[in-house]
Scaffold this active site. Structure first.
Site: not given
Ligand code: 13P
Length: 230
Positions: A81, A145
């Site tokens: 992430h 993302e």
């Protein structure tokens, strides 16, 4: 189709976490990634960790092993992430080891990739993904993302998202991992979710802030699953 909730470091109390679990639609396509202390509350859900160590076990205070996540029933773990890449300074190589560790522990890694700079034409995610997939010969989940879209309320344009999805699919294909799902994440809400799942052809979404509001998240689930049927 996969709808993944990343609660990040929220909520602050067990009562709030229980409340969220009790109001979210429980479906096989829905994966909840709560903070570790709340994983036990979601026994009826498909669960994922938000991170795992790059080591299997040992003297690593504060770390969580992928094998531990598997042993309490998790099916997935998020690795790479951007918050961990940027804040915790995790490198592409560390993320690769984490992804391999997840597979070793019989978890499916949700490998996040995303450019920091909007003007980047995809070379950054190409590098991130190719390194993350080193030595991997099992299908994974990849989440695109872009950092500029995370937590900003400014989601990525459909055209750019679609281009990135194609790039990711091509890399996965080169590696013989074409059955891997590709998700979009970054300011997803119930209004825009079907742009990604229908128009841009993503296999699902990775949702941050909006997954902490059960009503909104349930609408996201409904709209995402609906776009698959139509
Ligand atoms: P937001 O949905 O809050 O933009 O967060 C996206 C994200 O980082 C999911 O992992």
């Amino acid at each position: 189709m996969l709808v993944v909730a990343n609660w990040k470091m929220n909520p602050l109390s067990v009562e709030e976490a229980k409340q969220l679990f009790s109001t979210i639609s429980q479906k096989e396509e829905v994966v909840i990634c709560p903070p570790c202390p709340f994983l036990y509350l979601g026994k009826n859900f498909v669960l994922g960790g938000q991170n795992c160590s790059n080591k299997k076990e040992g003297s690593l205070t504060g770390e969580v092993s992928a094998f531990m996540l598997n042993s309490i029933g998790c099916k997935y773990v998020i690795v790479g992430h951007s918050e961990r890449r940027v804040i915790m300074k995790e490198t592409d190589d560390i993320i690769n080891i984490k992804a391999l560790m997840a597979i070793d522990a019989k978890l499916t890694p949700i490998i996040c990739v995303g450019e920091i700079n909007k003007s980047n034409k995809g070379e950054e995610i190409e590098r991130q993904l190719k390194i993350a997939l080193n030595g991997i010969n099992k299908d994974v989940v990849v989440a695109y993302e872009p950092i500029f879209a995370i937590g900003t309320g400014n989601p990525c344009s459909i055209d750019v998202a679609n281009e990135r999805r194609e790039l990711i699919k091509n890399i996965l294909k080169e590696k013989g991992l074409e059955k891997s799902l590709v998700l979009y994440g970054g300011s997803v809400n119930s209004e825009n979710v079907s742009f990604y799942t229908k128009q841009a052809g993503f296999d699902g979404v990775l949702v941050g802030k909006a997954s902490l509001d059960a009503n909104e998240f349930n609408k996201i689930i409904e709209n995402a699953l609906c776009s698959r049927k139509s």
